[in-house]
Motif scaffolding. Structure first.
Motif, PDB file in Angstrom:
ATOM      1  N   MET A   1       0.827  -1.202   0.000  1.00  9.56           N
ATOM      2  CA  MET A   1       0.000   0.000   0.000  1.00  9.56           C
ATOM      3  C   MET A   1       0.865   1.258   0.000  1.00  9.56           C
ATOM      4  O   MET A   1       0.582   2.216  -0.721  1.00  9.56           O
ATOM      5  CB  MET A   1      -0.913   0.033   1.231  1.00  9.56           C
ATOM      6  N   SER A   2       1.936   1.247   0.812  1.00 11.29           N
ATOM      7  CA  SER A   2       2.777   2.450   0.864  1.00 11.29           C
ATOM      8  C   SER A   2       3.382   2.753  -0.494  1.00 11.29           C
ATOM      9  O   SER A   2       3.466   3.906  -0.899  1.00 11.29           O
ATOM     10  CB  SER A   2       3.919   2.299   1.865  1.00 11.29           C
ATOM     11  N   LEU A   3       3.801   1.685  -1.210  1.00  8.50           N
ATOM     12  CA  LEU A   3       4.399   1.923  -2.522  1.00  8.50           C
ATOM     13  C   LEU A   3       3.334   2.355  -3.527  1.00  8.50           C
ATOM     14  O   LEU A   3       3.543   3.301  -4.296  1.00  8.50           O
ATOM     15  CB  LEU A   3       5.090   0.653  -3.016  1.00  8.50           C
ATOM     16  N   ILE A   4       2.187   1.661  -3.523  1.00  3.08           N
ATOM     17  CA  ILE A   4       1.150   1.938  -4.520  1.00  3.08           C
ATOM     18  C   ILE A   4       0.599   3.352  -4.358  1.00  3.08           C
ATOM     19  O   ILE A   4       0.271   4.025  -5.320  1.00  3.08           O
ATOM     20  CB  ILE A   4       0.009   0.903  -4.401  1.00  3.08           C
ATOM     21  N   ILE A   5       0.495   3.832  -3.107  1.00  4.36           N
ATOM     22  CA  ILE A   5      -0.034   5.179  -2.904  1.00  4.36           C
ATOM     23  C   ILE A   5       1.088   6.214  -2.872  1.00  4.36           C
ATOM     24  O   ILE A   5       0.973   7.282  -3.451  1.00  4.36           O
ATOM     25  CB  ILE A   5      -0.865   5.247  -1.603  1.00  4.36           C
ATOM     26  N   GLY A   6       2.191   5.889  -2.197  1.00  3.54           N
ATOM     27  CA  GLY A   6       3.256   6.868  -1.979  1.00  3.54           C
ATOM     28  C   GLY A   6       3.931   7.334  -3.251  1.00  3.54           C
ATOM     29  O   GLY A   6       4.092   8.540  -3.463  1.00  3.54           O
ATOM     30  N   ILE A   7       4.335   6.396  -4.111  1.00  2.00           N
ATOM     31  CA  ILE A   7       5.085   6.793  -5.318  1.00  2.00           C
ATOM     32  C   ILE A   7       4.241   7.667  -6.249  1.00  2.00           C
ATOM     33  O   ILE A   7       4.689   8.742  -6.649  1.00  2.00           O
ATOM     34  CB  ILE A   7       5.663   5.552  -6.033  1.00  2.00           C
ATOM     35  N   PRO A   8       2.990   7.245  -6.617  1.00  2.00           N
ATOM     36  CA  PRO A   8       2.188   8.136  -7.478  1.00  2.00           C
ATOM     37  C   PRO A   8       1.943   9.510  -6.864  1.00  2.00           C
ATOM     38  O   PRO A   8       1.951  10.523  -7.580  1.00  2.00           O
ATOM     39  CB  PRO A   8       0.869   7.374  -7.637  1.00  2.00           C
ATOM     40  N   LEU A   9       1.749   9.542  -5.553  1.00  2.00           N
ATOM     41  CA  LEU A   9       1.500  10.819  -4.885  1.00  2.00           C
ATOM     42  C   LEU A   9       2.688  11.761  -5.074  1.00  2.00           C
ATOM     43  O   LEU A   9       2.523  12.932  -5.453  1.00  2.00           O
ATOM     44  CB  LEU A   9       1.262  10.567  -3.393  1.00  2.00           C
ATOM     45  N   GLY A  10       3.892  11.242  -4.841  1.00  2.00           N
ATOM     46  CA  GLY A  10       5.090  12.053  -5.008  1.00  2.00           C
ATOM     47  C   GLY A  10       5.318  12.419  -6.464  1.00  2.00           C
ATOM     48  O   GLY A  10       5.726  13.533  -6.800  1.00  2.00           O
ATOM     49  N   LEU A  11       5.007  11.466  -7.348  1.00  2.00           N
ATOM     50  CA  LEU A  11       5.189  11.666  -8.784  1.00  2.00           C
ATOM     51  C   LEU A  11       4.300  12.799  -9.288  1.00  2.00           C
ATOM     52  O   LEU A  11       4.763  13.725  -9.960  1.00  2.00           O
ATOM     53  CB  LEU A  11       4.803  10.361  -9.481  1.00  2.00           C
ATOM     54  N   LEU A  12       3.007  12.734  -8.923  1.00  2.00           N
ATOM     55  CA  LEU A  12       2.067  13.768  -9.354  1.00  2.00           C
ATOM     56  C   LEU A  12       2.480  15.127  -8.792  1.00  2.00           C
ATOM     57  O   LEU A  12       2.419  16.135  -9.494  1.00  2.00           O
ATOM     58  CB  LEU A  12       0.651  13.425  -8.878  1.00  2.00           C
ATOM     59  N   ALA A  13       2.927  15.128  -7.529  1.00  2.00           N
ATOM     60  CA  ALA A  13       3.333  16.395  -6.920  1.00  2.00           C
ATOM     61  C   ALA A  13       4.489  17.008  -7.691  1.00  2.00           C
ATOM     62  O   ALA A  13       4.529  18.221  -7.903  1.00  2.00           O
ATOM     63  CB  ALA A  13       3.732  16.166  -5.468  1.00  2.00           C
ATOM     64  N   ALA A  14       5.436  16.176  -8.136  1.00  2.00           N
ATOM     65  CA  ALA A  14       6.592  16.711  -8.852  1.00  2.00           C
ATOM     66  C   ALA A  14       6.200  17.184 -10.248  1.00  2.00           C
ATOM     67  O   ALA A  14       6.651  18.226 -10.718  1.00  2.00           O
ATOM     68  CB  ALA A  14       7.689  15.648  -8.933  1.00  2.00           C
ATOM     69  N   VAL A  15       5.342  16.398 -10.936  1.00  2.00           N
ATOM     70  CA  VAL A  15       4.973  16.751 -12.314  1.00  2.00           C
ATOM     71  C   VAL A  15       4.118  18.020 -12.328  1.00  2.00           C
ATOM     72  O   VAL A  15       4.329  18.907 -13.152  1.00  2.00           O
ATOM     73  CB  VAL A  15       4.231  15.576 -12.985  1.00  2.00           C
TER      74      VAL A  15
ATOM     75  N   PHE B   1      -2.392  22.430  -7.436  1.00  2.00           N
ATOM     76  CA  PHE B   1      -3.175  21.927  -6.308  1.00  2.00           C
ATOM     77  C   PHE B   1      -2.670  20.574  -5.823  1.00  2.00           C
ATOM     78  O   PHE B   1      -2.510  20.323  -4.636  1.00  2.00           O
ATOM     79  CB  PHE B   1      -4.645  21.812  -6.718  1.00  2.00           C
ATOM     80  N   MET B   2      -2.385  19.680  -6.806  1.00  2.00           N
ATOM     81  CA  MET B   2      -1.959  18.315  -6.469  1.00  2.00           C
ATOM     82  C   MET B   2      -0.695  18.342  -5.607  1.00  2.00           C
ATOM     83  O   MET B   2      -0.540  17.558  -4.660  1.00  2.00           O
ATOM     84  CB  MET B   2      -1.698  17.573  -7.785  1.00  2.00           C
ATOM     85  N   ASP B   3       0.217  19.223  -5.950  1.00  2.00           N
ATOM     86  CA  ASP B   3       1.474  19.354  -5.208  1.00  2.00           C
ATOM     87  C   ASP B   3       1.186  19.776  -3.770  1.00  2.00           C
ATOM     88  O   ASP B   3       1.656  19.151  -2.818  1.00  2.00           O
ATOM     89  CB  ASP B   3       2.356  20.397  -5.911  1.00  2.00           C
ATOM     90  N   GLY B   4       0.371  20.826  -3.638  1.00  2.00           N
ATOM     91  CA  GLY B   4       0.035  21.315  -2.307  1.00  2.00           C
ATOM     92  C   GLY B   4      -0.635  20.240  -1.479  1.00  2.00           C
ATOM     93  O   GLY B   4      -0.256  19.983  -0.340  1.00  2.00           O
ATOM     94  N   PHE B   5      -1.592  19.547  -2.102  1.00  2.00           N
ATOM     95  CA  PHE B   5      -2.338  18.516  -1.392  1.00  2.00           C
ATOM     96  C   PHE B   5      -1.401  17.427  -0.884  1.00  2.00           C
ATOM     97  O   PHE B   5      -1.410  17.079   0.299  1.00  2.00           O
ATOM     98  CB  PHE B   5      -3.392  17.912  -2.324  1.00  2.00           C
ATOM     99  N   SER B   6      -0.551  16.899  -1.771  1.00  2.00           N
ATOM    100  CA  SER B   6       0.246  15.759  -1.329  1.00  2.00           C
ATOM    101  C   SER B   6       1.335  16.191  -0.344  1.00  2.00           C
ATOM    102  O   SER B   6       1.730  15.417   0.518  1.00  2.00           O
ATOM    103  CB  SER B   6       0.841  14.988  -2.506  1.00  2.00           C
TER     104      SER B   6
END
Lengths: 314, 308
Positions: free
Chosen positions: B109-123, B128-133
């Motif tokens: 779960m940490s990998l499945i949620i954590g990596i996309p969250l960080g990825l979207l924040a960087a892209v 908003f997505m960056d601020g949220f994550s």
């Protein structure tokens, strides 16, 4: 060969109207403001971080409150009042009372004393060990560095909680043993930072100059290398405080740390678990205190990092 | 590559030997024994002596140390001091699967949620997505795991009564422990992924890839992520070890019959063989996980071998 520069008499011969009106540039080279020091700059940058300043203010208020409120309060941390058990928050008891009628507010204040003491003392000790260990390792280098770094590798390859539990088992459950347990491994991060900074700085010209003038190794480390590496050292120490507070609350929560009737935030939260459904406020207040402190210290740490090294800001 | 693996392996073995030695002597330096006459007043001293002798405690410490190693190399961790008919091995064998199941799901779960969250924040940096994550990540890093556990338990098991809070019998029982266990790792992984993705996206090879006309998705997923994932892999070693061997707080709170819960109980019971056995099991597990993540890292990023 003499240069053909127009003499002063040529300028004097110019009519006055040739000057730019309204601008007097005779004092252009004057230094108007006092020159700022590095620490002054850091403070100026830190001041502009709202979250970090907010965190600092919260911690200062908390420190003052936890020192003075218990001094003047009519309640004590272990004074029971069996007529008022499990009361909700009221003007008499700001945060209500627990299963034994003890005033929650004052117990939280005592918890703040324990948490802040552990956080600051543990951070200070770890700072000292880390600076000496990392400084020696980085400055002397060679085989000493090899040995010291292998020791650190072995220590870090295990979760620090194991050491903490072992130390707590041997020395019993009190504030002293919690601090001792935390000093087992927390300094490693600081030591690594100091080592890499010292390794980087020791080849600077000013260090060479100091050494040529006959400065001893200790003097070089303390007066030249460590002060110049202070920024990253402070940042890593700042994050040690919330870690120490977290570890203590965690241990007490498991029932291995500080024992009743002493009131640590972890103990308070642990005591409230069985009656959480009926009296949620007994859980809420200690937990809120923990969260507030952790947030504040983490924000201060982030702010310090940005203020001490603006390049790190992202 | 082989040389690197052997070097890491040797370092791991040295660490394991040091750990086991330290654990052994710490346990034997502990003041007071569960079988000392001072603590067991209602048992005759002769009986206590005989019990101590059955554990080999009457022999000199060095001899005990040697015997301990002989036992250990045969995979025998000894017999519990408290439950005299149970071996440490059987207790670990009984409780490890529950810890590993909950922990394994939490790692995924940490990998499945954590990596996309960080990825979207960087892209979507600064959006908003960056601020949220990042707000989520700050909360996740600042709030201790036991606070989150208590709050989630109160909310979903107490107030809303949606999920069970006790035991591990159906899939619904897994939801709360897994959520609590993966809360901090998700925040950490998201933060780590974001900052290394931001760095990777500024590299020259990304500009080259874009200039060649590679689609944005391929640039992010293939070129940038591959290089930004290394810090996450480094973190994965201790994470897997920590979660699979059971979290002390979450297992205690949700009554998951795992090793972490048992460990805390044996600490409060002062069951020394049990503590030592679990410390060694745990330590070896951590060492192996670190080893695997180090080797994995060397495969992903060949520069690692050269620098060490």
């Amino acid at each position: 060969m003499p240069l053909n520069i127009p003499g002063r008499d040529v300028y004097d011969a110019l009519p006055d109207e040739m000057c730019v009106p309204g601008i007097d540039d005779s004092d252009a080279d004057e230094i108007v403001r006092p020159s700022t020091t590095y620490w002054h700059d850091v403070w100026q940058r830190f001041r502009r971080e709202p979250l970090a300043m907010g965190g600092a203010i919260v911690i200062i208020i908390m420190a003052i409150a936890c020192i003075f409120v218990p001094m003047f309060s009519q309640y004590s941390y272990d004074g029971m009042d069996l007529a008022h058990m499990n009361n909700g928050p009221s003007w008499q008891h700001l945060c209500g009372t627990d299963q034994m009628g003890r005033d929650q507010f004052i117990r939280i204040m005592y918890g703040a004393r324990i948490s802040l003491t552990i956080g600051i003392v543990a951070a200070a000790i770890n700072f000292l060990i880390g600076v000496v260990y990392g400084g020696l390792s980085g400055y002397i280098g060679g085989s000493l560095d090899m040995v010291l770094m292998r020791i650190v590798d072995i220590l870090t390859s295990l979760p620090s909680l194991l050491y903490v539990l072992l130390v707590m088992l041997i020395f019993g459950s009190n504030v002293f043993s919690v601090i001792l347990a935390l000093c087992f491994t927390s300094w490693i991060g600081t030591a690594r930072v100091v080592r890499s900074e010292v390794m980087h700085l020791k080849h600077s010209d000013y260090v060479m100059a100091a050494r040529l003038s006959g400065a001893s190794t200790g003097h070089l480390l303390w007066s030249h290398l460590v002060p110049n590496a202070m920024g990253p050292i402070i940042v890593s120490t700042a994050f040690l405080i919330p870690n120490a507070i977290f570890s203590e609350a965690f241990l007490s929560f498991l029932g291995i740390g500080i024992r009743a009737p002493m009131a640590s935030w972890g103990t308070l939260a642990n005591d409230a678990i069985p009656i959480m459904a009926q009296y949620p406020h007994q859980m809420l207040f200690p937990v809120a205190a923990i969260c507030l402190t952790m947030f504040s210290f983490n924000f201060i740490g982030d702010g310090l990092r940005d203020a001490l090294d603006p390049r790190m800001k992202k | 590559m082989l040389k690197y693996i052997i070097k890491r392996l040797l370092a791991g073995i040295v660490t394991a030997v040091v750990l086991i030695t330290v654990a052994f002597f710490m346990m034997h330096a502990m003041p007071g024994s569960p079988f000392s006459p001072a603590e067991q007043k209602n048992v005759p001293p002769e009986v206590l002596e005989r019990i101590a002798a059955s554990y080999g405690l009457d022999k000199p410490v060095m001899e005990q140390y040697v015997t301990f190693w002989q036992q250990l190399l045969h995979g025998n961790l000894g017999v519990s001091y408290k439950k005299t008919d149970t071996s440490v091995n059987s207790i670990i064998g009984e409780h490890f699967p529950s810890s590993a199941k909950v922990g394994g799901i939490a790692v995924l779960m940490s990998l499945i949620i954590g990596i996309p969250l960080g990825l979207l924040a960087a892209v979507y940096r600064g959006k908003f997505m960056d601020g949220f994550s990042m707000v989520f990540a700050t909360i996740g890093i600042s709030i201790p795991v036991f606070v989150i556990s208590v709050l989630l338990m109160y909310l979903f098991a107490g107030v809303l009564n949606w999920l069970p809070s006790f035991g591990l019998t159906s899939w619904r029982h897994y939801i709360l422990p897994v959520a609590c266990l993966s809360f901090n790792p998700i925040a950490y992984i998201a933060r780590q992924t974001r900052s290394s993705m931001l760095e990777a996206l500024q590299q020259d090879y990304i500009r080259t890839a874009r200039a060649k006309g590679v689609g944005e998705l391929a640039v992010v997923a293939k070129h940038a992520l591959k290089n930004a994932i290394t810090p996450v892999v480094t973190y994965l070693g201790p994470l897997v070890a920590g979660l699979l061997t059971g979290s002390f707080v979450v297992e205690n709170l949700f009554a998951v019959p795992g090793i972490g819960r048992y460990f805390v109980r044996s600490v409060t019971d002062r069951d020394y063989t049990m503590i030592m056995g679990i410390v060694i099991f745990y330590g070896l597990f951590v060492i192996i996980c670190n080893l695997v993540s180090d080797i994995l890292l060397a495969i992903i990023d060949p520069r690692v071998k050269l620098s060490k």
